[in-house]
Design a protein around this motif. Structure first.
Motif, PDB file in Angstrom:
ATOM      1  N   GLY A 114       6.954 -10.532  -8.827  1.00  0.00           N
ATOM      2  CA  GLY A 114       6.700 -11.753  -7.666  1.00  0.00           C
ATOM      3  C   GLY A 114       5.530 -12.445  -7.863  1.00  0.00           C
ATOM      4  O   GLY A 114       4.906 -12.081  -9.093  1.00  0.00           O
ATOM      5  N   GLN A 115       4.931 -13.074  -7.126  1.00  0.00           N
ATOM      6  CA  GLN A 115       3.946 -13.789  -7.040  1.00  0.00           C
ATOM      7  C   GLN A 115       2.983 -13.694  -5.908  1.00  0.00           C
ATOM      8  O   GLN A 115       3.683 -13.518  -4.746  1.00  0.00           O
ATOM      9  N   VAL A 116       1.512 -13.452  -5.959  1.00  0.00           N
ATOM     10  CA  VAL A 116       0.616 -13.394  -4.806  1.00  0.00           C
ATOM     11  C   VAL A 116      -0.095 -14.506  -4.766  1.00  0.00           C
ATOM     12  O   VAL A 116      -0.795 -15.047  -5.598  1.00  0.00           O
ATOM     13  N   GLU A 117      -0.090 -15.251  -3.648  1.00  0.00           N
ATOM     14  CA  GLU A 117      -0.829 -16.350  -3.435  1.00  0.00           C
ATOM     15  C   GLU A 117      -1.805 -16.201  -2.458  1.00  0.00           C
ATOM     16  O   GLU A 117      -1.616 -15.818  -1.235  1.00  0.00           O
ATOM     17  N   LEU A 118      -3.109 -16.550  -2.723  1.00  0.00           N
ATOM     18  CA  LEU A 118      -4.168 -16.143  -1.785  1.00  0.00           C
ATOM     19  C   LEU A 118      -4.694 -17.783  -1.177  1.00  0.00           C
ATOM     20  O   LEU A 118      -4.675 -18.840  -2.196  1.00  0.00           O
ATOM     21  N   THR A 119      -5.133 -17.836  -0.033  1.00  0.00           N
ATOM     22  CA  THR A 119      -5.574 -19.279   0.415  1.00  0.00           C
ATOM     23  C   THR A 119      -7.069 -18.957   0.691  1.00  0.00           C
ATOM     24  O   THR A 119      -7.429 -18.103   1.712  1.00  0.00           O
ATOM     25  N   ILE A 196      12.834 -10.103  -6.803  1.00  0.00           N
ATOM     26  CA  ILE A 196      11.612 -10.624  -6.788  1.00  0.00           C
ATOM     27  C   ILE A 196      11.061 -10.787  -5.322  1.00  0.00           C
ATOM     28  O   ILE A 196      11.709 -10.969  -4.164  1.00  0.00           O
ATOM     29  N   SER A 197       9.753 -10.436  -5.185  1.00  0.00           N
ATOM     30  CA  SER A 197       9.129 -10.330  -3.733  1.00  0.00           C
ATOM     31  C   SER A 197       7.754 -11.003  -3.876  1.00  0.00           C
ATOM     32  O   SER A 197       6.948 -10.491  -4.562  1.00  0.00           O
ATOM     33  N   ASP A 198       7.586 -12.135  -3.164  1.00  0.00           N
ATOM     34  CA  ASP A 198       6.347 -12.881  -3.206  1.00  0.00           C
ATOM     35  C   ASP A 198       5.487 -12.503  -1.830  1.00  0.00           C
ATOM     36  O   ASP A 198       6.073 -12.113  -0.999  1.00  0.00           O
ATOM     37  N   PHE A 199       4.182 -12.664  -2.034  1.00  0.00           N
ATOM     38  CA  PHE A 199       3.202 -12.389  -0.911  1.00  0.00           C
ATOM     39  C   PHE A 199       2.348 -13.542  -0.806  1.00  0.00           C
ATOM     40  O   PHE A 199       1.802 -14.003  -1.899  1.00  0.00           O
ATOM     41  N   LEU A 200       2.146 -13.898   0.408  1.00  0.00           N
ATOM     42  CA  LEU A 200       1.130 -15.134   0.855  1.00  0.00           C
ATOM     43  C   LEU A 200       0.165 -14.622   1.765  1.00  0.00           C
ATOM     44  O   LEU A 200       0.506 -14.027   3.091  1.00  0.00           O
ATOM     45  N   LEU A 201      -1.074 -14.899   1.442  1.00  0.00           N
ATOM     46  CA  LEU A 201      -1.997 -14.388   2.414  1.00  0.00           C
ATOM     47  C   LEU A 201      -3.078 -15.786   2.629  1.00  0.00           C
ATOM     48  O   LEU A 201      -3.508 -16.505   1.848  1.00  0.00           O
TER      49      LEU A 201
END
Length: 201
Positions: A114-119, A196-201
Motif C-alpha cells: 500500500g501507500q503511506v501518505e503524510l500531511t 492493498i491497504s493505504d494509510f493517511l496521516l
C-alpha cells in the motif's frame, strides 16, 4: 537479617533429568525458515527447555526433569518470525519419553502492500510498518510478526500468511529517542489474499 559483610552457602538440590526424544515432522510446511527452535515449558512453570533443530529430519534429543510439558516451535525467517504456539503435550515421570510432533499446514503466502501518505511532515528514511497477527482475531495456534520498510515515496510491501488477521501500524522515527506511531489503536485487517491497504496521516 544481614547487618554487614557475610557469607551464605546455598546448596542446589539435585533434579534428576530424563531423556526426551522424538521427531518434529513436516518442517517443510514452514517456507523460508532460516532456523527452527523447539521449546518446552512445564505446566507448573518450574522447568523449561530449548534446543535448535539441526537435523533435516526434525529429530531431536534433550533432557528434562519430571513434569507435564507443552511444546512450541519458533521459526526465524527473513525479516519475519513465526511461532507455533502448541505443538502438543507430554509427561516426564521418572523415565525417558518419546514425544513426536507435527507442524500443522500453513496457508499460502500473500502480498500486503500500500501507500503511506503524510500531511505536513516529510517521510523519515527509517519509516516502517510492524505487522503482527491479531491477539484477538488472529489464528489460535500461530503467532507471526514481520515488518515492511516504507520507502521515501511512501510505498510499502510485505509477504504475510493469507487468511489471517493482522494488527498494522506505521512507525515514523523522529529521533534516536522518539517516534510517531499511527493509527492508535492499530488497524486490524483480514488478509484473504493479495491485499492493498493505504494509510493517511
Amino acid at each position: 537479617v544481614v547487618s554487614g559483610n557475610t557469607t551464605r552457602n546455598i546448596t542446589v538440590p539435585a533434579f534428576p533429568a530424563y531423556t526426551v526424544s522424538g521427531t518434529v515432522s513436516n518442517l517443510s510446511n514452514i517456507v523460508g525458515a532460516l532456523s527452527n527452535t523447539l521449546d518446552f515449558d512445564s505446566q507448573d512453570g518450574t522447568a523449561w527447555g530449548s534446543l535448535q533443530l539441526t537435523s533435516p529430519s526434525g529429530a531431536y534429543t534433550t533432557q528434562l526433569p519430571n513434569g507435564v510439558y507443552t511444546a512450541s516451535l519458533h521459526s526465524s525467517q527473513m525479516m519475519a518470525f513465526l511461532q507455533v504456539v502448541n505443538l502438543g503435550q507430554f509427561t516426564v515421570n521418572n523415565a525417558g519419553v518419546t514425544a513426536n510432533f507435527t507442524v500443522p499446514a500453513l496457508p499460502a503466502m500473500a502480498s500486503l502492500s500500500g501507500q503511506v501518505e503524510l500531511t505536513g511532515i516529510p517521510m523519515p528514511d527509517t519509516a516502517f510498518m510492524p505487522i503482527t497477527t491479531s491477539l484477538t482475531q488472529g489464528p489460535a495456534n500461530f503467532r507471526f510478526n514481520t515488518f515492511a520498510p516504507v520507502n521515501p515515496g511512501g510505498d510499502y510491501a510485505a509477504s504475510v500468511y493469507s487468511t489471517w488477521t493482522y494488527d498494522l501500524s506505521i512507525s515514523l522515527p523522529l529521533s534516536d529517542e522518539s517516534a510517531l506511531v499511527f493509527p492508535v489503536p492499530s488497524r486490524t485487517l483480514l488478509v484473504p489474499g493479495d491485499t492493498i491497504s493505504d494509510f493517511l496521516l
